[in-house]
Design an enzyme around this catalytic site. Sequence first.
Site, PDB file in Angstrom:
ATOM      1  N   GLU A 139       0.835  -1.198   0.000  1.00  0.00           N
ATOM      2  CA  GLU A 139       0.000   0.000   0.000  1.00  0.00           C
ATOM      3  C   GLU A 139       0.873   1.254   0.000  1.00  0.00           C
ATOM      4  O   GLU A 139       1.941   1.284   0.615  1.00  0.00           O
ATOM      5  CB  GLU A 139      -0.921  -0.005   1.227  1.00  0.00           C
ATOM      6  N   CYS A 152       3.436   8.681   0.907  1.00  0.00           N
ATOM      7  CA  CYS A 152       3.986   7.789   1.926  1.00  0.00           C
ATOM      8  C   CYS A 152       4.277   6.448   1.258  1.00  0.00           C
ATOM      9  O   CYS A 152       3.351   5.738   0.875  1.00  0.00           O
ATOM     10  CB  CYS A 152       2.974   7.652   3.060  1.00  0.00           C
ATOM     11  N   CYS A 159       6.711  -6.771   7.769  1.00  0.00           N
ATOM     12  CA  CYS A 159       7.824  -6.210   8.556  1.00  0.00           C
ATOM     13  C   CYS A 159       8.344  -7.291   9.487  1.00  0.00           C
ATOM     14  O   CYS A 159       7.554  -8.087   9.997  1.00  0.00           O
ATOM     15  CB  CYS A 159       7.326  -5.000   9.360  1.00  0.00           C
ATOM     16  N   CYS A 163       6.113  -4.139  16.346  1.00  0.00           N
ATOM     17  CA  CYS A 163       5.688  -3.109  17.284  1.00  0.00           C
ATOM     18  C   CYS A 163       4.213  -3.379  17.586  1.00  0.00           C
ATOM     19  O   CYS A 163       3.427  -3.633  16.672  1.00  0.00           O
ATOM     20  CB  CYS A 163       5.893  -1.724  16.674  1.00  0.00           C
ATOM     21  N   CYS A 166       1.181  -1.498  15.809  1.00  0.00           N
ATOM     22  CA  CYS A 166       1.248  -1.304  14.356  1.00  0.00           C
ATOM     23  C   CYS A 166       0.624  -2.477  13.597  1.00  0.00           C
ATOM     24  O   CYS A 166       0.985  -3.631  13.823  1.00  0.00           O
ATOM     25  CB  CYS A 166       2.709  -1.129  13.948  1.00  0.00           C
ATOM     26  N   CYS A 398      -1.215   6.383   9.600  1.00  0.00           N
ATOM     27  CA  CYS A 398       0.035   5.787  10.098  1.00  0.00           C
ATOM     28  C   CYS A 398      -0.239   4.476  10.793  1.00  0.00           C
ATOM     29  O   CYS A 398      -1.064   4.414  11.702  1.00  0.00           O
ATOM     30  CB  CYS A 398       0.658   6.673  11.174  1.00  0.00           C
TER      31      CYS A 398
END
Length: 413
Positions: A139, A152, A159, A163, A166, A398
């Site tokens: 994305e 962005c 990942c 975290c 997230c 975010c």
Amino acid sequence: MSASAGPHKAFPQSPRPMAPEALLDAGERERIRAKSALFSPPDATLADGRRELVGMPRERIAAEMVAIGEKPFRAKQLWHWIYHQGVTDFAAMNTIAKPLQARLAENFVIGRPGVAEEQISTDGTRKWLFEYRDGQKVETVYIPDHDRGALCISTQIGCTLSCTFCHTGTQKLVRNLGVAEIVGQFMAARDAYGEWPTPKGGSGDKDAGEDGRRLSNIVVMGMGEPLYNYENIAAALTIIMDHEGIALSRRRITLSTSGVVPMMDLCGQELGVNLAVSLHATNDALRDEIVPLNRKYPIAELLAACRRYPGASNARRITFEYVMLRGVNDSIGEAHELVRLLEGIPAKVNLIPFNPWPGSPYKTSTPEALRGFAEVLNAAGYSSPIRRPRGRDILAACGQLKTESERRRAGQA
Ligand code: SAH
Ligand code: SF4
């Protein structure tokens, strides 16, 4: 070696000196690069043998021209058509004779990621789900702001870090994105807004030319940890900053890291882009829990790397991102502690109200907590804007990005 994953040494700025402490991390950097190579993107060659020109370093394009019996200066012409004019069809390159256009088309392609889906938020934020040649998806989000805006971009599918606040962190790392795949996000967005060619004279360090453009800035804050895919993001940003092409100034690019300390030095030295650091906690016990990378590179080491980040100055501050989680990290005491930690660093703080996602374990801080926290920072002289959530309704804010792409079984990947 594929063009997209290949090593790339020609960086535009003259390297800045690296601090002696940073040089000690050389072994660690090698380990990080070796691990990153395990998640390399597929070769940027199509099944029919044609090669992708997007993402190839200039010298490599020159070598490819020689290999098909052409003069190396053709690389300069191609570069102009690809990155300045934004052309994807060789037939549109009117400084190149027809027979050569045909030969180029037999050997090469100038690609873009496919658009699998596109959504526009009620606040104007736009999100693309891009699909690459192997079917994997990422994305990319465009966040408009009056007469400008930031794209962005993502650097990995998933990942390795997890975290706890997230959404991307709940998706295992599928693979790194290649150079063409990273640059392609920007080029496809430029296509969508009809912003080719690059403004006259580019921007260079003079920072002119991008004003009035919708795609005026890049934030490397999408899916993935950019410093765990350093080779590819470095080569991609080098192309994006090249003065004869897209020519976006390094001052208009901000790279966000969760704190991969040994690579931060390299990023400052070789790329010189703005740095954003995801701090999110003021003590190691809490940061160990919510940003697990902290167990490897604790707060003191992270802040030391920020203090020596080349180019950081009062005019070019490091942005500290701080996600406000209700009752977890948002007390007034922690605001004071943050002020103490940032002492001596040219810093600004971005307070990000937590953006929820399906099944997320936190709540957004109350407006009072946000205000109180910001007041402490402001009183200490830090500019600390509370980032207005953008595109939440389409899960584009975010930390809300995640795709269905999965790591294929061994042998297929
Ligand atoms: N991996 C890099 C860049 C991508 S994340 C990094 O961690 O810095 C971009 C920013 O969004 C980071 O500061 C990240 O901590 C923050 N973020 C992640 N999840 C979030 C959420 N749910 N709400 C608000 N911010 C979030
Ligand atoms: Fe990865 Fe950044 Fe999300 Fe952490 S915040 S899981 S490093 S993308």
